[in-house]
Design a protein around this motif. Sequence first.
Motif, short mmCIF file in Angstrom:
data_model
loop_
_atom_site.label_atom_id
_atom_site.label_comp_id
_atom_site.label_asym_id
_atom_site.label_seq_id
_atom_site.Cartn_x
_atom_site.Cartn_y
_atom_site.Cartn_z
N PRO A 61 0.98 -1.33 -0.44
CA PRO A 61 0.16 -0.06 -0.16
C PRO A 61 1.02 1.35 0.17
CG PRO A 61 0.15 -1.24 2.12
CD PRO A 61 0.86 -2.01 1.51
N HIS A 62 0.60 2.37 -0.92
CA HIS A 62 1.05 3.39 -0.91
C HIS A 62 -0.23 4.52 0.06
CE1 HIS A 62 3.33 3.13 -4.81
NE2 HIS A 62 2.95 2.02 -4.72
N SER A 74 5.63 7.26 1.18
CA SER A 74 5.78 5.90 1.87
C SER A 74 6.67 4.94 1.79
CB SER A 74 4.36 4.57 1.48
OG SER A 74 3.68 4.38 2.24
N ARG A 127 -6.08 -0.63 -7.38
CA ARG A 127 -5.30 0.29 -6.83
C ARG A 127 -6.15 0.53 -5.03
NH1 ARG A 127 0.11 0.96 -7.34
NH2 ARG A 127 0.08 2.15 -5.48
N ASP A 153 -4.59 1.13 -1.48
CA ASP A 153 -3.61 1.79 -1.17
C ASP A 153 -4.62 1.88 -0.24
OD1 ASP A 153 -1.82 1.87 -2.86
OD2 ASP A 153 -2.53 3.38 -3.75
N GLN A 160 -7.86 3.24 -0.14
CA GLN A 160 -8.57 4.47 -0.62
C GLN A 160 -9.89 4.05 -0.66
OE1 GLN A 160 -7.12 7.28 -0.99
NE2 GLN A 160 -5.38 7.14 0.14
#
Lengths: 355, 490
Positions: free
Chosen positions: A89-90, A95, A243, A247, A249
């Motif tokens: 994960p970013h 990160s 994605r 992440d 999100q």
Amino acid sequence: MADISQQLQEQVLQARSGGEKLNIVGGGTKAFMGREPSPDAGTLNVGGHTGIVDYHPVELVMTVRAGTPLSDIEAALAEQGQAMHCEPPHFGPDSTIGGTLACNLSGPARPWAGSVRDQVLGIRLLNGKGEQLRFGGEVMKNVAGYDVSRLQAGALGTLGVITEISMKVMPGPAASLTLVQDMTIDEVLHYMNSRAAEPKPITAACWVDGKVYLRLSGAKSAVEATAAKWSGEVMGNGQAFWRSVQDMQHEFFANDDSPLWRFSVNSTAANPAMEGKWFIDWAGSQRWFRGAGELGDMEPLARAAGGQVSLFRGGDRSGEVMHSQPNALKAIQRRVKNSFDPDGIFNPGRLYSWL
Amino acid sequence: MTTKPKISKAELADQFRTFVDADFVITDDETMKPYECDGMSMYCEMPLLVVLPETVTQVQRIMRICHEYGVPVVARGAGTGLSAGAMPNKEGVVLSLAKFNRILHIDPLARTANLQPGVRNLAISEEAAQYGLYYGPDPSSQIACTIGGNVAENSGGVHCLKYGLTVHNILSVEMVTAEGDVVTVGSDGLDGCGMDLLALLTGSEGLLGIVTEVKIRLLPKPEVAQVVMAGFDSVQKAGDAVGGIISHGIIPAGLEMMDGYAIVAADDFAGAGYPREAKALLLCEVDGTEEEVHEHIAEAEAVFRKLGATSVRTSQSEQERALLWLGRKSAFPAVGRISPDYYCMDGTIPRRHIAFVLAEMEKMSEEFGLRVANVFHAGDGNLHPLILFDANVPGEFERTEAFGASILKMCVDVGGCITGEHGVGVEKIRQMAIQFSDQELEQFHDVKAAFDPAGILNPGKGVPALKFCQEYRSLEYKQHKHEHTEAAHG
């Protein structure tokens, strides 16, 4: 691109002689994890220690300084058609790979492609005596000495400063598509596990808001043939969906302040009976929970489901946030910590109050 | 470090017999004899006694007694290890886990199995087959080796590149500590809280605890597997072809290389139809769905042809696939037939150095006057040079060991390591000083002490004493200097 390992070493030696403590910081994007950082400790910034040291695409191995942002690593890999299969994960552009290993964070592909821990082959570590040590190596198979590299995964920097990481990388998939369909939470665990038991190119399986999402990746012909056999609609923007899961999100994870609990359990275990919202990932092995509760009340439920629970984000972070350890393991972990960091310099109390 | 135990052999045996079936507390030399070594039979030692408990409680009681009296304990599975990791300690107990041989539970939906440590590796896949599942790591000794030993050595096999080592395929272990406590490390979940002790235990060669149960992950058996065999007229070309396959984006289930010596020996032994004139042979197995295998096999054939293969053959049936593998799997005994004895090395190198390393090895072969055959897990860079020698010729084993040491040093020099899967044990303990600094070795000793403060678990294995390392390094240095001087004079 900068090698600041000397500077980091000096700072550790200084802290040691001055009896100080250090909080290790990379890109600073995971400050929300673990227990509250000790207010009396100074900061050891590894974020400036960046750069790809060695990368031979044919070897499937990359060696990189710990402060290197994930995005730099992934960009270099993508140029060669390769990727980090653990899909870390970013939490923003900063990160780093070091923080990712220290927290052992992996994305939706984890049950099939392995975790960041699985992909680590070797590290350089600055221990609490200020010694620069190297463990493991740059080859896939290496059983000389204890696996100190993977020991760091999840230790939240309590054993030392990871300064360099060698890891296995893999070719990116030729093709990928996502199948989505409606399903209740009661049906989905059996469904996801049954699909995972088939010899098909499945690489992600999650459930949220009454829908199950399965990702297929690999040779184009195999992905298409499997999609034709399995039920579910092909999702138009599958890549963007995964994605957002990777992440964190996805809207399930929005509102950072309300407690987010992570259950790491047997993939087939019945879901714990608690009032709240669930996001089920890793074909049932990782379950995110949003709702009221205390760690002490949740632990027996996690144990009954064959695993552990932690307070991943938000909530009260002054008490324990990780699943408790039995006394014998507590004693061993204290001694292991002491063997790397005899003066207790690094990230005191960040993982457990007693470490 | 252990000092001399404070209890006599007879007293210790008597204590064990109060809770272990007396027949399984072995004290006579004749019955203990089979335990004097593991698969590395050049290293032998008779133990004080051998005990075969059958419950975890018995293991605990044994550990408590040994801890109290400072008696060394060497855990033993099937004894197939290739680094003398299970060689007994003459003042210690061999704790055999042979009676812990039950598959406790298979969960087909969760794709897991609970195993006692003495379950044989191959037996797991045989039992899981009814559910369309199998266990990934498949060391060459899989017919005999046990899962407990696999955990101790972090065993691999021919399928590591794609399916990983033992450490990637286990969920948890139950372990009895040096002090006799039972702990479970890991859980049914994939990633737990805290430092990764499971990774630390895997490959720790019996120095950190006694594993009494293992929970593993099972994989769905691939629909199809096919193998492409490609012959090459040089090692360099075969090495390039390995890179070519991987650059193409194909991760083979297995990718094995054999050199000229090994090709002929294996073909004589197994009649696999190998190209006997080839200087190097690749076996590249692709598995997956029918569509995927079809696609990748065609690509692999094309890559091999383009990169100069002198022959390419693809298995068209399960029978043919098994035959092609039979040669590789019997390479060790096959080489055993062309020489009275052979010594199997186990270094790992970055793959790009394969041609260089094999050429250097040929030079060394001449220098030491000993033949060497090479089989190689090419996919993950794990070399298995087989040095051929005759133990009955005085001094030949010593020369073999020196040759082996030179090979391992070269592996480290090119960025590799001294052992890919066989472990350090006693055999490679001197070479640890080449790969690690004193500070690193000291850190290993400190980790060991965190689990085993009294130092009773498999003492003297895995990590060398520092004093010993300095002596070894200075010897290396002198030799190096000597060679240097000779070269200058030559």
